[in-house]
Design a protein around this motif. Structure first.
Motif, mmCIF file in Angstrom:
data_model
loop_
_atom_site.group_PDB
_atom_site.id
_atom_site.type_symbol
_atom_site.label_atom_id
_atom_site.label_comp_id
_atom_site.label_asym_id
_atom_site.label_seq_id
_atom_site.Cartn_x
_atom_site.Cartn_y
_atom_site.Cartn_z
ATOM 1 N N ILE A 1 0.878 -1.160 0.000
ATOM 2 C CA ILE A 1 0.000 0.000 0.000
ATOM 3 C C ILE A 1 0.925 1.222 0.000
ATOM 4 C CG2 ILE A 1 -1.890 1.172 1.203
ATOM 5 C CD1 ILE A 1 -2.135 -1.531 2.860
ATOM 6 N N GLU A 2 0.827 2.057 -1.021
ATOM 7 C CA GLU A 2 1.717 3.226 -1.088
ATOM 8 C C GLU A 2 1.046 4.501 -0.589
ATOM 9 O OE1 GLU A 2 5.450 2.361 -3.613
ATOM 10 O OE2 GLU A 2 3.951 3.362 -4.870
ATOM 11 N N LYS A 3 -0.279 4.515 -0.688
ATOM 12 C CA LYS A 3 -1.018 5.653 -0.129
ATOM 13 C C LYS A 3 -2.462 5.220 0.086
ATOM 14 C CE LYS A 3 -1.643 7.688 -4.778
ATOM 15 N NZ LYS A 3 -2.994 7.316 -5.161
ATOM 16 N N TYR A 4 -3.206 5.968 0.885
ATOM 17 C CA TYR A 4 -4.621 5.669 1.069
ATOM 18 C C TYR A 4 -5.382 6.115 -0.166
ATOM 19 C CZ TYR A 4 -3.520 5.126 6.051
ATOM 20 O OH TYR A 4 -3.003 4.713 7.243
ATOM 21 N N GLY A 5 -6.394 5.320 -0.532
ATOM 22 C CA GLY A 5 -7.217 5.724 -1.665
ATOM 23 C C GLY A 5 -7.767 4.527 -2.407
ATOM 24 N N ILE B 1 -11.216 -6.042 6.115
ATOM 25 C CA ILE B 1 -10.384 -5.064 6.832
ATOM 26 C C ILE B 1 -9.212 -4.592 5.960
ATOM 27 C CG2 ILE B 1 -8.959 -6.818 8.021
ATOM 28 C CD1 ILE B 1 -8.799 -4.852 10.397
ATOM 29 N N ASP B 2 -8.681 -5.493 5.115
ATOM 30 C CA ASP B 2 -7.561 -5.105 4.251
ATOM 31 C C ASP B 2 -7.995 -3.987 3.298
ATOM 32 O OD1 ASP B 2 -5.867 -7.160 5.320
ATOM 33 O OD2 ASP B 2 -6.945 -8.599 4.084
ATOM 34 N N LYS B 3 -9.201 -4.154 2.793
ATOM 35 C CA LYS B 3 -9.759 -3.151 1.891
ATOM 36 C C LYS B 3 -9.965 -1.821 2.630
ATOM 37 C CE LYS B 3 -14.071 -2.990 1.620
ATOM 38 N NZ LYS B 3 -15.475 -3.453 1.555
ATOM 39 N N SER B 4 -10.515 -1.914 3.861
ATOM 40 C CA SER B 4 -10.764 -0.680 4.628
ATOM 41 C C SER B 4 -9.463 0.055 4.926
ATOM 42 C CB SER B 4 -11.457 -1.007 5.949
ATOM 43 O OG SER B 4 -12.645 -1.715 5.698
ATOM 44 N N ILE B 5 -8.398 -0.710 5.192
ATOM 45 C CA ILE B 5 -7.102 -0.076 5.463
ATOM 46 C C ILE B 5 -6.625 0.676 4.224
ATOM 47 C CG2 ILE B 5 -4.639 -0.573 5.857
ATOM 48 C CD1 ILE B 5 -5.553 -2.774 7.814
ATOM 49 N N ASN C 1 -10.034 4.085 5.611
ATOM 50 C CA ASN C 1 -11.156 4.202 6.554
ATOM 51 C C ASN C 1 -10.744 3.954 8.002
ATOM 52 O OD1 ASN C 1 -12.591 4.539 4.242
ATOM 53 N ND2 ASN C 1 -13.531 2.508 4.256
ATOM 54 N N LEU C 2 -9.574 3.327 8.200
ATOM 55 C CA LEU C 2 -9.173 2.978 9.566
ATOM 56 C C LEU C 2 -7.937 3.762 10.014
ATOM 57 C CD1 LEU C 2 -9.636 -0.905 9.334
ATOM 58 C CD2 LEU C 2 -11.186 0.731 10.378
ATOM 59 N N GLN C 3 -7.645 4.867 9.297
ATOM 60 C CA GLN C 3 -6.428 5.636 9.587
ATOM 61 C C GLN C 3 -6.265 6.005 11.052
ATOM 62 O OE1 GLN C 3 -5.420 8.983 6.943
ATOM 63 N NE2 GLN C 3 -7.119 8.271 5.690
ATOM 64 N N SER C 4 -7.384 6.354 11.711
ATOM 65 C CA SER C 4 -7.244 6.826 13.088
ATOM 66 C C SER C 4 -6.993 5.667 14.049
ATOM 67 C CB SER C 4 -8.492 7.615 13.510
ATOM 68 O OG SER C 4 -9.626 6.805 13.295
ATOM 69 N N MET C 5 -7.652 4.522 13.789
ATOM 70 C CA MET C 5 -7.471 3.375 14.680
ATOM 71 C C MET C 5 -6.201 2.584 14.381
ATOM 72 S SD MET C 5 -11.260 1.798 14.925
ATOM 73 C CE MET C 5 -10.872 0.229 15.688
ATOM 74 N N LEU C 6 -5.951 2.357 13.104
ATOM 75 C CA LEU C 6 -4.825 1.521 12.694
ATOM 76 C C LEU C 6 -3.958 2.271 11.681
ATOM 77 C CD1 LEU C 6 -6.609 -1.914 11.934
ATOM 78 C CD2 LEU C 6 -5.271 -1.364 13.948
ATOM 79 N N PRO C 7 -3.267 3.293 12.155
ATOM 80 C CA PRO C 7 -2.432 4.025 11.195
ATOM 81 C C PRO C 7 -1.293 3.128 10.710
ATOM 82 C CG PRO C 7 -1.977 4.743 13.443
ATOM 83 C CD PRO C 7 -3.100 3.758 13.530
#
Lengths: 327, 191
Positions: free
Chosen positions: A6-10, A43-47, A51-57
């Motif tokens: 994963i290189e960036k969120y999106g 969860i992999d997709k949400s990461i 969507n989970l940046q605050s809980m699982l940065p």
């Protein structure tokens, strides 16, 4: 080694990239697993989507996915319960995330030998969904003859939960859509409710346990069907107060409606965090070897098509698990 | 070890030196359930004679599934003979299905017994012939018998095995699915 990172969120296609990275190094309690197969989960997709940046940065770039099965090729000097050549499976802990790679280092607490009667692909499909279902139903104190409602019986967690609950001798209600009724029934569910044509609340009544895998209004509605003194366990609904405290949210209160509904039924609401656990995977190994539980796989993708696999996962249309054959 | 030697003595004369040699290259051992004695992919130096309990040899295919080659109960030998004979790495894994007692031999040293004590040749030939017969039967049964017939023969050969083994061990020995095995058992119980 090759890894899907994963290189960036999106959006999935914009965020995932195959990179050449160095092989992980092991700590004294780790084994290095040569990855044969990895499975992907919602969860992999949400990461990836952020969507989970605050809980699982996560650091960027990070290798994706948690589920793995493969062969032990190195072990740390404190490891005495695994040997080189052992065939294993695991849901790797957060800090070791990255099973979509040729190798992954995993603490042995999270690892178990894989079931001997199934393939690497089938074994990789089990840990995250299996541990989620097992830990939820065990937290609910499931026992013989309990009436259990499991939502979304055709999902990765739901399909495992039905089989686990049956192995425990429970009576299982489950919800699914018309096209899945037959195969979900074949998993052993006693009453499959087609939510497109039936109202589950009229069929499943006074159940001992509701296993909420859907969240939203289903978490609240669970208290309409649970019996007096029953329990609702949820993996997607609102946090409960204990789990909120774990996250340092000292002032957190259960949403008022949920609190009211649960106290009206004198019932418990528990939010479940799945945690990696090799011993629980040992239990699952035995259940699989005794054919109490069968892995349910939708599609196996080759490693080179991992991004397509994520797109499939994101469509939400998989029946069972999506697995990636790595080597 | 005494038991094994008295078994050998029923077939050939065993000199005191041969007996001493056997002791010098072997070790009686108690092994625990789940213990792996030979591991696929590793060097094989040992062969085992079972005096109590039950062991299993199996190979793991490229998909990670197990296929059982042999069960070894009291008075059976077990090892990876392909690896020993061809001097290759193990293609089989040998595991203990129950707490067992075994006599562990250094395979290369054991082979020398025929040079030092030629009378062991005939004993060994007899063992090998018995082994070849059982393998030929196993292959022919696999080729020509139905799964229920194979299961019946299996139970005759290993009458008490079901108390030691899991269903998937037996299914993978017979080359059938666990579901088929369950079906065969149900049919059998109706008879």
């Amino acid at each position: 080694m090759k890894a899907l990172q994963i290189e960036k969120y999106g959006a999935i296609e914009d965020s995932l990239v195959f990179n050449e990275i160095s092989k992980p190094t092991i700590k004294p309690n780790d084994v290095l697993i040569e990855v044969k197969a990895a499975a992907i989960n919602p969860i992999d997709k949400s990461i990836i989507l952020g969507n989970l940046q605050s809980m699982l940065p996560i650091a960027m770039p990070s290798t994706s996915a948690y589920d793995v099965s493969g062969v032990v090729v190195e072990k740390g000097n404190a490891v005495n319960n695994f040997d080189i050549g052992d065939l294993v499976y695991a849901r790797v802990p957060q800090e070791q995330m990255g099973t979509l790679a040729e190798y992954v280092a995993v603490t042995t607490d999270a690892v178990s030998k894989k079931p001997g009667n199934i393939s690497f692909e089938e074994a990789a499909s089990l840990p995250l969904a299996g541990l989620t279902a097992m830990q939820s139903l065990e937290r609910a104190g499931i026992k013989e003859n309990d009436k259990v409602l499991i939502h979304a019986g055709s999902g990765g967690v739901g399909s495992f939960a039905i089989q686990y609950a049956k192995a425990k001798g429970a009576y299982v209600y489950t919800t699914t859509s018309t096209s899945n009724v037959a195969w979900v029934k074949a998993l052993g569910a006693d009453r499959v409710i087609d939510y497109k044509t039936e109202d589950y609340k009229k069929i499943a009544q006074d159940v001992d346990i509701v296993f909420d895998t859907l969240g939203q209004n289903y978490s609240l509605e669970a208290f309409e069907v649970v019996k007096q003194g029953g329990i609702v366990v949820s993996v997607v609904g609102p946090l409960d107060e204990d789990s909120a405290q774990m996250f340092g949210m000292a002032d957190y209160k259960l949403p008022t409606e949920l609190a009211k509904a649960s106290s009206a039924k004198n019932a418990v609401y528990k939010f479940i965090f799945m945690y990696p656990n090799g011993q629980h995977l040992e239990t699952i190994k035995t259940l699989v070897e005794d054919e109490k539980i069968k892995p349910i796989i939708d599609t196996v993708y080759p490693f080179s098509k991992s991004i397509e696999a994520f797109v499939h996962l994101a469509s939400g249309r998989a029946k069972g698990k999506i697995v990636i054959k790595v080597s | 070890m005494k038991e094994l030697i008295s078994k050998i003595k029923k077939r050939i004369h065993v000199q005191a030196e041969a007996e001493a040699f056997l002791y010098s290259i072997s070790k009686e051992k108690k092994v625990t359930k789940g213990e792996i004695l030979i591991r696929q992919g590793q060097v094989v130096k040992k062969t085992f004679f079972v005096t109590a309990g039950c062991l299993r040899s199996y190979c793991i295919d490229k998909n990670g599934k197990e296929h059982t080659l042999q069960f070894a109960i009291k008075d059976w030998w077990i090892s990876d003979y392909i690896a020993i004979h061809n001097n290759e790495l193990a293609t089989l894994t040998v595991e203990c299905l129950t707490p067992s007692t075994i006599i562990e031999f250094n395979a290369r040293e054991l082979d020398k017994i025929h040079t030092y004590f030629p009378e062991f040749e005939s004993y060994q030939r007899h063992n090998l012939e018995r082994h070849v017969v059982s393998l030929h039967k196993r292959i022919l049964n696999q080729l020509q018998l139905s799964a229920p017939e194979r299961y019946d023969l299996f139970l005759q050969q290993y009458p008490d095995i079901e108390q030691y083994t899991r269903n998937y061990h037996i299914a993978s020995y017979l080359g059938i699915t666990q579901e088929s095995l369950s079906r065969i058992r149900v049919e059998k119980s109706k008879k």
